[in-house]
Structures are given as structure tokens and as C-alpha cells.
Design an enzyme around this catalytic site. Structure first.
Site, PDB file in Angstrom:
ATOM      1  N   ASP A  10     -25.303 -14.544  -0.314  1.00  0.00           N
ATOM      2  CA  ASP A  10     -26.386 -14.350   0.642  1.00  0.00           C
ATOM      3  C   ASP A  10     -26.089 -15.263   1.838  1.00  0.00           C
ATOM      4  O   ASP A  10     -25.289 -16.206   1.723  1.00  0.00           O
ATOM      5  CB  ASP A  10     -27.720 -14.722  -0.015  1.00  0.00           C
ATOM      6  N   ASP A  12     -28.680 -16.200   4.960  1.00  0.00           N
ATOM      7  CA  ASP A  12     -29.768 -17.058   5.460  1.00  0.00           C
ATOM      8  C   ASP A  12     -30.425 -17.810   4.316  1.00  0.00           C
ATOM      9  O   ASP A  12     -30.932 -17.206   3.372  1.00  0.00           O
ATOM     10  CB  ASP A  12     -30.789 -16.206   6.215  1.00  0.00           C
ATOM     11  N   GLU A  19     -33.141 -20.311   8.832  1.00  0.00           N
ATOM     12  CA  GLU A  19     -34.410 -19.657   9.147  1.00  0.00           C
ATOM     13  C   GLU A  19     -35.291 -20.470  10.097  1.00  0.00           C
ATOM     14  O   GLU A  19     -35.669 -19.983  11.160  1.00  0.00           O
ATOM     15  CB  GLU A  19     -35.184 -19.319   7.869  1.00  0.00           C
ATOM     16  N   LYS A  55     -36.602  -6.848  12.470  1.00  0.00           N
ATOM     17  CA  LYS A  55     -37.446  -5.794  13.064  1.00  0.00           C
ATOM     18  C   LYS A  55     -38.634  -5.516  12.151  1.00  0.00           C
ATOM     19  O   LYS A  55     -39.779  -5.362  12.606  1.00  0.00           O
ATOM     20  CB  LYS A  55     -36.617  -4.508  13.267  1.00  0.00           C
ATOM     21  N   ARG A  57     -39.963  -7.619  10.160  1.00  0.00           N
ATOM     22  CA  ARG A  57     -40.848  -8.799  10.212  1.00  0.00           C
ATOM     23  C   ARG A  57     -41.781  -8.703  11.427  1.00  0.00           C
ATOM     24  O   ARG A  57     -42.968  -9.000  11.323  1.00  0.00           O
ATOM     25  CB  ARG A  57     -39.978 -10.063  10.265  1.00  0.00           C
ATOM     26  N   LYS A  82     -33.681 -11.274  20.553  1.00  0.00           N
ATOM     27  CA  LYS A  82     -33.739 -12.354  19.553  1.00  0.00           C
ATOM     28  C   LYS A  82     -32.350 -12.631  18.997  1.00  0.00           C
ATOM     29  O   LYS A  82     -31.957 -13.795  18.815  1.00  0.00           O
ATOM     30  CB  LYS A  82     -34.712 -11.954  18.430  1.00  0.00           C
ATOM     31  N   THR A 120     -29.370  -9.451   4.582  1.00  0.00           N
ATOM     32  CA  THR A 120     -30.321  -8.628   5.311  1.00  0.00           C
ATOM     33  C   THR A 120     -30.149  -8.782   6.819  1.00  0.00           C
ATOM     34  O   THR A 120     -30.626  -7.952   7.592  1.00  0.00           O
ATOM     35  CB  THR A 120     -31.738  -9.099   4.902  1.00  0.00           C
TER      36      THR A 120
END
Ligand code: XBP
Ligand code: MG
Length: 252
Positions: A10, A12, A19, A55, A57, A82, A120
Site C-alpha cells: 500500500d 499512503d 495523508e 474524487k 472523498r 489537488k 487507491t
């Protein structure tokens, strides 16, 4: 008994704590630039992390009344800005890898383990982290970079893990995944892979029931011993996680 052939990472929260000081700050910069008054503070962003994907979120915050409604094209444009802010923040080199990440990656790479990423996040955001925090050589050392909208359903769906092993030609039974969040864990679990969790401030209270090993971090020889939070393989006295521990988990 399966041999460990593949480790999927993974990004983040696992490779780096991106984050709070990376993604969150970049969202806020994009909001301000677009003339929106919304700013996601640290606690609010923690709530919003329940929803994976930038998006998605934003859409979630709109749906709960945090931001004004806008068409999807505007959300996508806001998110694209962003991503640029995020790339710039990462390029400043302010977000280091988490302890033990580089060490374990290098140990596994030298041992011939297939390495991949299942995330993700947007490919451009992943590329920035690889280039500026890991080093460009890792573009070749990772055999697959599975990221973002490449699959229709993001974590906690297992799709991004299934996609990665299909690309790599390895089976779930010979793969172990490293994650940091309950959404990530559910994704790994439903892809039928073993899973090691390194928690962080945002995920410490998440439910990791059933995960193979839950620890504070991967650790380093010259740091304090890691905190083992949950462990199904009697590895509780480990100081830091090495490849041999992942292999022990694989052997059950
Ligand atoms: C974590 C996420 C992502 C990032 C933002 O991904 O949930 O949504 O917060 O990513 P993972 P984008 O832990 O799977 O790496 O804004 O680029 O979508
Ligand atoms: Mg994560």
C-alpha cells in the site's frame, strides 16, 4: 505450504505518512485556489479517510453538506489541481518514508521477491512519491504499479490486489500485502492474501481483526523495538520486521 513470492505495498500511510501533511494540505490548496471556503482540518480529514479516493472523498463531503454541490467534471478538475499541489509538496522532499520501509524493500528486492504497489491513490501522486522519496530506480524494481481508477471499485474492494497479482502472474496464496488502514485490510482479506499492518495516527483505532500481524511500524535495528499489537504467529518478541518474519507468516 506456500513460499513467499510477492509483496504488495500500500502507499499512503504505509510507504509514507502522506495523508495529513501531503494529501490533506494539497486538497486545501486546491479548495482555496478554486475560491471555496472549505478547509479540511486534521480531525475532519481523519473522518474523510473512511472514503478512499480523492474524487470520492470530495463527493462524500459534498453529500454530507461540507461543500457546495458541483458536477462531476468540476470535482475531477478540482482533484486534478489537488494532484499537482500534492506532486509539488512531495517534490519538496518533506515526507520521508516510514521507518524500515526502504530496508525491507531492499532486502526483499535483493532476495528476488516480486514487488508491487496496490494503492487507491492517483498514478501521478504515486509517481511523485517514488521519484522523490524512494528513488527513480524503484520505477523498474516494482513489477507492477496498480493505482487509482485502473479498477472500477477502490479499497475496501479487493479489485486492486486482484489486478496486481493477475498482472504479475502470481497467486494470492504466495503473496503478502502491507497495509495501514481497515479499508486496506478488508481489501487484502477479500483478495485472500496474508496481511501485515503498520498502524499510524489516523488508523491506530481501526479494526484489524483477522490480520496476520499488526505493528506500530516496520522498525529499524537502531530504533526502539516495534510495538506488536496483534500477532497470530508468536512473533511478539521481534524488534523490527525482516523478510524472514514475512516468510514465517507465509508458512503459517
Ligand atoms: C489512500 C487514499 C487515497 C489518498 C488520496 O490510498 O485513500 O484516496 O488519500 O488519493 P492508499 P487521491 O492507502 O490505498 O495508498 O487524491 O490521489 O485519489
Ligand atoms: Mg493506506
Amino acid at each position: 505450504m506456500a513460499e513467499l513470492k510477492c509483496i504488495l505495498w500500500d502507499v499512503d500511510g504505509t510507504l509514507a505518512d502522506t495523508e495529513r501533511d501531503g494529501h490533506r494540505v494539497a486538497f486545501n490548496m486546491a479548495f482555496e485556489e478554486a475560491g471555496l471556503t472549505r478547509q479540511w482540518d486534521v480531525a475532519t480529514y481523519g473522518e474523510l479517510l473512511e472514503v478512499t479516493g480523492g474524487k470520492e472523498r470530495i463527493q462524500f463531503d459534498i453529500d454530507r453538506g461540507g461543500m457546495p454541490a458541483m458536477p462531476f467534471e468540476e470535482i475531477a478538475a478540482l482533484h486534478a489541481r489537488k494532484t499537482i499541489h500534492y506532486q509539488n509538496l512531495i517534490a519538496e522532499g518533506l515526507i520521508p518514508l516510514r521507518p524500515g520501509v526502504r530496508r525491507l524493500l531492499e532486502e526483499a528486492y535483493l532476495a528476488g521477491i516480486t514487488l508491487g504497489v496496490s494503492t487507491t491513490t492517483t498514478p501521478a501522486a504515486l509517481d511523485a512519491l517514488i521519484e522523490h522519496s524512494l528513488g527513480k530506480e524503484w520505477f523498474d524494481r516494482f513489477a507492477v504499479l496498480a493505482a487509482g481508477d485502473i479498477v472500477p471499485a477502490k479499497k475496501p474492494a479487493p479489485d486492486i490486489y486482484n489486478y496486481a497479482i493477475e498482472k504479475l502472474g502470481v497467486s494470492a496464496a504466495e503473496t503478502i500485502a502491507l497495509e495501514d488502514s481497515s479499508n486496506g485490510w478488508r481489501s487484502v482479506r477479500d483478495a485472500n492474501m496474508k496481511c501485515v499492518i503498520t498502524i499510524n495516527d489516523y488508523t491506530a483505532a481501526h479494526d484489524f481483526s483477522g490480520a496476520d500481524l499488526v505493528v506500530s511500524e516496520l522498525g529499524e535495528a537502531d530504533r526502539d523495538a516495534i510495538n506488536v499489537i496483534a500477532d497470530r504467529y508468536d512473533l511478539s518478541d521481534i524488534h523490527h520486521i525482516e523478510l524472514q518474519h514475512l516468510q514465517a507468516i507465509m508458512h503459517g
